[in-house]
Structure formats: C-alpha cells, structure tokens
Scaffold this active site. Structure first.
Site, PDB file in Angstrom:
ATOM      1  N   CYS A 107      18.318  37.330  31.425  1.00 37.78           N
ATOM      2  CA  CYS A 107      17.692  37.363  30.114  1.00 37.78           C
ATOM      3  C   CYS A 107      16.941  36.070  29.914  1.00 37.78           C
ATOM      4  O   CYS A 107      17.115  35.116  30.673  1.00 37.78           O
ATOM      5  CB  CYS A 107      18.741  37.457  29.017  1.00 37.78           C
ATOM      6  SG  CYS A 107      19.706  38.971  29.096  1.00 37.78           S
ATOM      7  N   GLY A 117      13.055  39.567  31.170  1.00 33.99           N
ATOM      8  CA  GLY A 117      13.673  40.781  30.649  1.00 33.99           C
ATOM      9  C   GLY A 117      12.664  41.637  29.929  1.00 33.99           C
ATOM     10  O   GLY A 117      11.897  41.124  29.114  1.00 33.99           O
ATOM     11  N   ASN A 131      22.157  34.099  27.773  1.00 32.33           N
ATOM     12  CA  ASN A 131      21.703  34.390  29.136  1.00 32.33           C
ATOM     13  C   ASN A 131      22.862  34.045  30.057  1.00 32.33           C
ATOM     14  O   ASN A 131      23.312  32.898  30.072  1.00 32.33           O
ATOM     15  CB  ASN A 131      20.466  33.545  29.461  1.00 32.33           C
ATOM     16  CG  ASN A 131      20.018  33.657  30.917  1.00 32.33           C
ATOM     17  OD1 ASN A 131      19.404  32.743  31.438  1.00 32.33           O
ATOM     18  ND2 ASN A 131      20.326  34.749  31.575  1.00 32.33           N
ATOM     19  N   GLY A 132      23.330  35.038  30.806  1.00 33.46           N
ATOM     20  CA  GLY A 132      24.447  34.794  31.711  1.00 33.46           C
ATOM     21  C   GLY A 132      25.367  35.990  31.732  1.00 33.46           C
ATOM     22  O   GLY A 132      24.964  37.093  31.362  1.00 33.46           O
ATOM     23  N   TYR A 190      13.238  33.439  43.048  1.00 30.26           N
ATOM     24  CA  TYR A 190      12.537  34.611  42.525  1.00 30.26           C
ATOM     25  C   TYR A 190      12.375  34.632  41.008  1.00 30.26           C
ATOM     26  O   TYR A 190      11.321  34.966  40.495  1.00 30.26           O
ATOM     27  CB  TYR A 190      13.297  35.878  42.942  1.00 30.26           C
ATOM     28  CG  TYR A 190      12.857  37.144  42.236  1.00 30.26           C
ATOM     29  CD1 TYR A 190      11.637  37.738  42.537  1.00 30.26           C
ATOM     30  CD2 TYR A 190      13.659  37.745  41.261  1.00 30.26           C
ATOM     31  CE1 TYR A 190      11.225  38.893  41.880  1.00 30.26           C
ATOM     32  CE2 TYR A 190      13.241  38.902  40.612  1.00 30.26           C
ATOM     33  CZ  TYR A 190      12.033  39.476  40.920  1.00 30.26           C
ATOM     34  OH  TYR A 190      11.639  40.610  40.276  1.00 30.26           O
ATOM     35  N   ASP A 232       9.525  37.050  48.665  1.00 35.67           N
ATOM     36  CA  ASP A 232      10.549  36.055  48.301  1.00 35.67           C
ATOM     37  C   ASP A 232      11.937  36.469  48.767  1.00 35.67           C
ATOM     38  O   ASP A 232      12.743  35.631  49.151  1.00 35.67           O
ATOM     39  CB  ASP A 232      10.567  35.868  46.783  1.00 35.67           C
ATOM     40  CG  ASP A 232      11.064  37.126  46.097  1.00 35.67           C
ATOM     41  OD1 ASP A 232      10.363  38.159  46.159  1.00 35.67           O
ATOM     42  OD2 ASP A 232      12.179  37.107  45.553  1.00 35.67           O
TER      43      ASP A 232
HETATM   44  P1  AMP Z   1      14.060  45.673  47.643  1.00 40.60           P
HETATM   45  O1  AMP Z   1      14.300  44.967  48.931  1.00 40.60           O
HETATM   46  O2  AMP Z   1      13.349  46.964  47.765  1.00 40.60           O
HETATM   47  O3  AMP Z   1      15.345  45.828  46.858  1.00 40.60           O
HETATM   48  O4  AMP Z   1      13.091  44.782  46.749  1.00 40.60           O
HETATM   49  C1  AMP Z   1      13.134  43.409  46.813  1.00 40.60           C
HETATM   50  C2  AMP Z   1      12.052  42.869  45.909  1.00 40.60           C
HETATM   51  O5  AMP Z   1      12.429  43.002  44.530  1.00 40.60           O
HETATM   52  C3  AMP Z   1      11.877  41.389  46.163  1.00 40.60           C
HETATM   53  O6  AMP Z   1      10.660  41.245  46.765  1.00 40.60           O
HETATM   54  C4  AMP Z   1      11.861  40.723  44.821  1.00 40.60           C
HETATM   55  O7  AMP Z   1      10.545  40.368  44.501  1.00 40.60           O
HETATM   56  C5  AMP Z   1      12.334  41.764  43.862  1.00 40.60           C
HETATM   57  N1  AMP Z   1      13.683  41.410  43.359  1.00 40.60           N
HETATM   58  C6  AMP Z   1      14.620  40.679  43.944  1.00 40.60           C
HETATM   59  N2  AMP Z   1      15.733  40.588  43.186  1.00 40.60           N
HETATM   60  C7  AMP Z   1      15.479  41.302  42.084  1.00 40.60           C
HETATM   61  C8  AMP Z   1      16.226  41.589  40.907  1.00 40.60           C
HETATM   62  N3  AMP Z   1      17.462  41.126  40.732  1.00 40.60           N
HETATM   63  N4  AMP Z   1      15.646  42.366  39.977  1.00 40.60           N
HETATM   64  C9  AMP Z   1      14.403  42.837  40.146  1.00 40.60           C
HETATM   65  N5  AMP Z   1      13.650  42.591  41.224  1.00 40.60           N
HETATM   66  C10 AMP Z   1      14.174  41.843  42.188  1.00 40.60           C
END
Ligand code: AMP
Length: 463
Positions: free
Chosen positions: A2, A28, A102-103, A253, A357
């Site tokens: 958040c 969020g 947030n947490g 990220y 990332d």
């Molecule tokens: P996937 O490997 O298909 O699960 O997607 C990974 C991608 O989602 C990464 O490139 C990140 O940019 C993004 N990502 C990583 N962690 C999260 C998260 N907790 N919530 C939303 N997107 C994420």
C-alpha cells in the site's frame, strides 16, 4: 502493499493529500481513501478504484480541513473489496481517530482471537483495524522513556498498541488535532517525513513530496513514534530496534525509480543491479531490451556496463486498466499484449538480451519471449535483475504461495525451457546484497528464504 501519505498544518489539507496519494498510485490500485480533520472532527472519503477516477471534487470539499492522511490499497491481508479500504475510522477511548497502514501484521490471527474472546467486535477482516481496536485497552510506558506532558494521555495507549502488534507497519494515525507516525522496529516498509513551509508531510516514498514541491526532511526511523501537533514535533523510541529488515523488494521492483527510501536513491540501486548482472554475464548480443517499466533502470545499467546498445524493443501501452473480460483460449496472450507490444523495427534478426526486474510465476516472461520471437528476434536471452523468488512475503508484498513460485518447482534450466528463451540468468544473491551499503539491515527472505521474524503458524528459517 500500500501507499500512505499524511500532511499536517495547511489549509485544504485534503487537496494536498489527494495529489500526494496520487503520486503513490503505483503502490496500490484497488482503492483509495482520504481522512481529514479541521481540528474539530475527523471525516473520511473512501472509494474503490484509482485516485483520479474515483474521488470527486465535491467529496473532497466535504472533508476540508487542516490535516489529512491518505491511502492507496493493494491487498495483502483481508478481503480485497471495499470493506477493507482505508483510512479506517472509529470512535476510540482517545477520541475519533483514523488510520492508514502499509505492511502486514504477523500475529493478526492470535490478536483477533484475543480481542474476540474479550467480547470485542471486529468489523473488518484486515489487520489495520487492530491499531484502532487496541487503543485505550491498556497502557504501557517502557522503562527509561520520558513522556512529554502534552503526550501523557495518548502515548501510553499508543505504546500499548505497539507492544501487542508484531510484523510490518508503517502507519499514520489522524486524531482531530494531531498526526502520529509509526514505523515498526525492523523498518520493513519505508516512511519519510517532508516539509512544505509550515506544514509537515509523511509519505511512503519521496515522489509524493515532489508532486507538492515539498522537500524531503528525513526518514521516520525503524521503531520511531513521532507526534506532530500545533505545539510542534516530538519523537519517541519506545522499543529497541535491534535488527533491521528493510524490504529489498522495494528497491528491486516496488518503489518508483525516482524515489528516495531506506537512505538510498532507488534509481541508483536498481541501475547497480543491472551493472552487476552484466558483470556476471558472458553473453554476446546486439541489443539490450528492457521490459517496461519494471526492467528499464536495470537495463540501462546492464547496457552501459556491457557497451551493448539499449533499444525499446518492447513498447508499453499506458492506458491499460484492469481487464474484466476473460480472454478465450485463442486470445490467451491478450492480457500481456494489451500492455506490451514488440517493436519489429529494432528486433528483426537481432540477438536480444531482455531484462526484467524479477521473475515470479514465469508467465509474463514466457509471453514476452514469444512476442520478441514473433517480431523477428534471432536469439532471446532473458536476464533477471534479482535472484529467483523462492520465499513468500509475510511482511506486505503480495507474492504467490510457495508452490506458485516457479523457482520452487523447476530448475533454472527447466524455467528457461518453460519460458522458451535461448538462455536465462538471474542476478546472484551476493550481487543483490552488494547493491546496498548495509545488506544486513535488509530483509531478502523472498530471495534467500531466511526470514527476519517468526510468523504465526509457520515454520520458517529465521536468520
Ligand atoms: P510473473 O513472473 O509472470 O509472475 O511476473 C513477474 C513480473 O511481475 C515482474 O516482471 C514484475 O515486474 C512484476 N511483479 C513482481 N512482483 C510483483 C508483485 N508482488 N505484484 C505485482 N507485480 C509484480
């Protein structure tokens, strides 16, 4: 995950809160809320959806005041619907109060049961409510803590709440005449303080100060409790912060690249991740292609280090919202294609290093590799600017369960085959740790499986 924002001592504080929380929209997108006080009463507006689209001008003017707190939600605990949107507002024994959080509390279920056994009704299914329900239920003055006369009524009640909760919280309370900022002793989530003329601001990331042309003052420190009211600012450290556990994934990220958090510029750390990824990599290629936006900064570092030109081989559509239409089997790639398109003009016949990332489930990477090949790339080498994600997060990042994490089910070679790349490499854990000056102050449990804290009902390896 958040985003939270707060501002004290300014006319039309609700408007500042609106723009401040808008700058944290990336943290969020499920719901947004603002609570404000005119020093007489605390009022709130809460909506599902995005900041700009959901809060109306008239709704803001109805809560006009001199101090405000705000929240954007992306649920990690509790139901994701409107009922748990924040700020949560309640009459407490210390007066009407609102709270943004947030947490994620790690002892929520036990505390919930404890309160219910005492006959206390809980109206929400999220851990944030406890910060209000526990207020006034006990007092606690840690040894050696001198409480300022102005805080004698409120602080022992706040310290009591802190003594009960465990886990991750960067949090703001709004009472009718003050804001109280809290950060858990391990400092999992960021929280900063800023200044704008006579006003004091709080935010999850410094980008929320930039939009208001306010300046960064300092971070709220792990374990700090800070009060701001008409008389000034007073800070307390009721519980020792012995071990810090700032979230490394914020730097990988989650946070915006231009933000300053955890005593670091996110951009610099992220770029370093790309540089170190390049140093660990022998591959020869014609182009570096970032996955926008999440892989962009690391890709710049990688490209500069390797002296391989960076090109925009993937272009992002900035108008994607949430898609409620489930695609058919033939259209199964449509969700990723709605967001990203491959750029044939630069990809044709090229050996491409594509940088993202993180790789969590692997489904995004699979679609990206496929898209790059269809657009003519001769070779596709996937590079991930962080190590394999192997541990779920209990401290506020929404990661899938252990079994859904692809790196727990497959070897790196199997993942490579699954996503269809010619090669696949991740940043090593040592290199990730080397991107910050004080790696021992960070939680990297999602990459190392070593947790800084026990979590209720689990058997985790504690570092
Ligand atoms: P996937 O490997 O298909 O699960 O997607 C990974 C991608 O989602 C990464 O490139 C990140 O940019 C993004 N990502 C990583 N962690 C999260 C998260 N907790 N919530 C939303 N997107 C994420």
């Amino acid at each position: 995950m958040c985003g939270i924002f707060g501002i004290f001592n300014i006319e039309k504080a609700e408007k500042y809160a609106f723009f401040g929380i808008y700058a944290l929209q990336h943290r969020g997108q499920e719901s947004v809320g603002i609570a404000s006080s005119d020093f007489e009463d605390v009022k709130v507006v809460r909506k599902e959806g995005l900041v700009l689209e959901s809060i109306k001008k008239e709704e803001l003017s109805q809560i006009s005041g001199y101090c405000a707190i705000a929240h954007v939600r992306y649920s990690t605990a509790g139901d994701s619907g409107g009922i748990n949107s924040q700020p949560i507002i309640m009459e407490t024994p210390l007066g009407k109060a609102a709270v943004v959080h947030n947490g994620n509390l790690t002892n929520y279920l036990a505390l919930r049961e404890e309160l219910q056994a005492q006959g206390i009704e809980l109206s929400y299914t999220s851990d944030t409510e406890l910060f209000l329900k526990l207020l006034g239920r006990g007092q606690f003055i840690p040894e050696g803590i001198e409480i300022h006369p102005l805080d004698r009524e409120i602080m022992p009640a706040i310290f009591y709440v802190i003594s009960k909760v465990k886990g991750a919280y960067s949090l703001l309370y709004l009472f009718k005449d003050r804001i109280i900022a809290l950060r858990d002793p391990m400092g999992f989530r960021p929280l900063l303080m800023g200044r704008l003329k006579d006003a004091i601001l709080f935010a999850s990331e410094s980008c929320a100060f930039d939009i208001l042309q306010a300046e960064i003052w300092r971070e709220i420190k792990p374990g700090e409790v800070l009060v701001v009211d008409k008389h000034g600012i007073r800070s307390y450290f009721p519980f020792k912060s012995e071990k810090k556990a700032m979230c490394i994934f914020e730097l990988v990220y989650f946070s915006k690249p231009e933000s300053y958090i955890f005593d670091n510029w996110v951009y610099r750390v992220r770029k370093r991740m790309g540089e170190l990824l390049a140093e660990e990599d022998e591959i020869e290629a014609d182009l570096v292609v970032p996955v926008p936006d999440s892989g962009l900064v690391a890709a710049i570092g990688y490209s500069q280090k390797k002296s391989i030109p960076l090109e925009l081989g993937l272009i992002r559509n900035h108008y994607v919202g949430r898609s409620f239409i489930e695609p058919t089997q033939e259209l199964r790639d449509i969700k990723v294609l709605m967001k990203l398109n491959a750029n044939r003009a630069v990809l044709e016949s090229k050996r491409v290093v594509v940088i993202d990332d993180s790789l969590v489930r692997g489904t995004t990477s699979k679609k990206i590799v496929n898209m790059l090949r269809r657009a003519g790339a001769k070779e596709v080498h996937m590079r991930i600017a962080s190590p394999p994600v192997i541990g779920p997060c209990y401290f506020g990042i929404d990661t899938p369960t252990r079994d859904e994490l692809i790196a727990n089910r497959m070897s790196i070679e199997d993942i490579r085959r699954f996503i269809g790349a010619d090669s696949l490499k991740y940043l090593s854990l040592e290199a990730l740790r080397a991107t910050v000056e004080n790696p021992e102050d960070f939680c990297d449990a999602c990459f190392s499986n070593c947790y800084p804290l026990e979590v209720e009902g689990s058997t985790l390896r504690i570092r």
